[in-house]
Design an enzyme around this catalytic site. Sequence first.
Site, PDB file in Angstrom:
ATOM      1  N   PHE A 124      33.434  37.006   7.696  1.00 31.22           N
ATOM      2  CA  PHE A 124      32.350  36.943   6.713  1.00 31.22           C
ATOM      3  C   PHE A 124      31.058  37.544   7.249  1.00 31.22           C
ATOM      4  O   PHE A 124      30.177  37.944   6.483  1.00 31.22           O
ATOM      5  CB  PHE A 124      32.128  35.500   6.251  1.00 31.22           C
ATOM      6  N   LYS A 125      30.944  37.653   8.569  1.00 32.05           N
ATOM      7  CA  LYS A 125      29.731  38.226   9.156  1.00 32.05           C
ATOM      8  C   LYS A 125      29.522  39.679   8.717  1.00 32.05           C
ATOM      9  O   LYS A 125      28.388  40.178   8.742  1.00 32.05           O
ATOM     10  CB  LYS A 125      29.798  38.151  10.682  1.00 32.05           C
ATOM     11  N   ASP A 126      30.588  40.368   8.326  1.00 35.34           N
ATOM     12  CA  ASP A 126      30.437  41.753   7.857  1.00 35.34           C
ATOM     13  C   ASP A 126      29.537  41.834   6.635  1.00 35.34           C
ATOM     14  O   ASP A 126      28.855  42.847   6.424  1.00 35.34           O
ATOM     15  CB  ASP A 126      31.806  42.348   7.491  1.00 35.34           C
TER      16      ASP A 126
END
Length: 480
Positions: A124-126
Site C-alpha cells: 500500500f505504500k506505493d
Amino acid sequence: MRYISTRDLESRQVGFSDILLAGLAPDGGLYLPVDYPQLDRATLAEWRQLLADEGYAAVGHRVLGLYIDDIPSDDLLGICRRAWNGQVFASDDVVPVTRLPESGDDAPGGIWLAHLSDGPTAAFKDMAMQLLGQLFEYELARRGTTITILGATSGDTGSAAEYAMLGRQGIDVFMLTPAGRMTPFQQAQMFSIDDPHIHNLAVDGVFDDCQDLVKAVMGDAEFKQRHRLGAVNSINWARVLAQLVYYVVAWLRVTESDDEQVSFAVPTGNFGNICAGHIARQMGLPIKHLVLATNENDVLDEFFRTGRYRVRSAAETAATSSPSMDISKASNFERFVFDLLGRDPARLRKRFVDQLGSDGEFDLSATAEFATIEQRFGFVSGSSSHADRVMTIGAMAEEGVLVDPHTADALRVARDHAGAEPMIVLETALPVKFAETIVEATGVEPQVPERFAGLLQAPRKVDEIANDAGALKEYIAARV
C-alpha cells in the site's frame, strides 16, 4: 492553505511546497494544516460523478487541491495522473474494492477489501510514494536544487520509496532497515537495487532505532541544511495527504448515497495510514468508526483501550509474522494527539517532549478528551496474534481470497467491531511478500507475480552500520 508544527515553538506558518521538502518541522514537531477543509454532500456528489467519468487521479486532484495551493492546478492534475494510472498500477481503477464472501461476513453492510497493493512493489505504500516521487521531481526542478532522502523502514516503505525515486533527477536515497527483521522478499526488493543514488543500510536494532536515527540526524539543523535532507517516511505530510485520497475513493465505491456511513479497519504500527482516515473523518467524510488493528506490539491498542501511551524498549518489541507493524513508537500518533488535546502545543509538548523524554510514557486516561475519544473521533481498537493471523488467512483462503498477515490482523479486529454499516478493510500487501506465513496457514506457496520472478535470487547490495547518529552522518557526508 498554511501549515503549523504540532509543537509550534515559533508559531510559524508555511506553505505546502516548503514542508514537502522539509519533512520534519525545525522544532521537532510534525506539520498539520491550520484547519481541515470541510466536505459537504454537494462536493461528495460531485466527486462521485467525477470518479465515474474520469477516475482515481481526477478525484485525487480535487482532494489534494484542498491542501495544495502553491502548485498550479493544471500542474497538480498532471502530477496526479502520472502517479496514479493503469500503467503504474494493475488496473485503471488504481484502488478496486471487493466485497468478501458472505460466509465470512458478520456485518449486514458487508466486509469489503480495498485493494491497495497493486503497485510496483505490491504494498500500500506505493499509493503515497508514487505521488511523492512526482512531487519531489516537480518541486526540485522548479527550484533548481537537489534533495537527499533519509528514511527508515520496517518492511514496505523502503522498497516503495526507492522504486518511486529511482532514476529521478536530483534525488539520493539513504534507507535504514532493522537488520534481520524483514522477510526475505522485502529484503530482496530493496537490496537488489543497484544504483549509485540508492543506499541501503542495515542497522543493528529494531525499526524504532532506525526511526530514532532519522529524527536525530534531521534534528541537526546545520547538517540537514548542508546536505539538503528530506523525508519520505510518514512524518512527511505529503505521504498522509496522498493516503487521504484512497479513503475518499473507497468510500465512494462502497456507498450509494452521499450521507451513507462506513467504517474502516486499518492495520497500523506507525499510525500513518490510519492518521489519513482520522483526517478524512475530521473533514466530514461519513466514517462511523476507525478500527485500529495492531499485532502483538500493541502500544496503540493499549492507548485506545486505557489512555496510557507506553513506548516499548527494543527488547520488548516482538519480531512477528506481520513485521511491518513491529513498531513501539508511532511517529504519526503525535498528529492525532495534537487534535485530541484541542491543538494546544503546550499540552502536546508536555506529553511528547517532557513525559516521553523522561518517562517513556504518558497517560491521558483521566482527561475529558480521552473519555469522549470514540464519540468525537470514532476510534476503536484491538490486537491480533500469530495464531489469529494463521487462522484468518486459512479461513479466507478456503473462501478463495488470499490475504497477507497484516491484512489478516485487520480482518480479525474488524469482525469484533462489525456493525450495520459497510466495513472497509485496507489491504497492506500482496501475500507473496510473506510466503512463510502463507504456507503455514494454507500449505501452499503464494503465487509470485511475473514481475518478481527471480527476485529472491538477485544479487544484493546493502551496508551494515552502527546504531549511531554520528556514524550515519559520516556515511551520508561521504556520498553526497
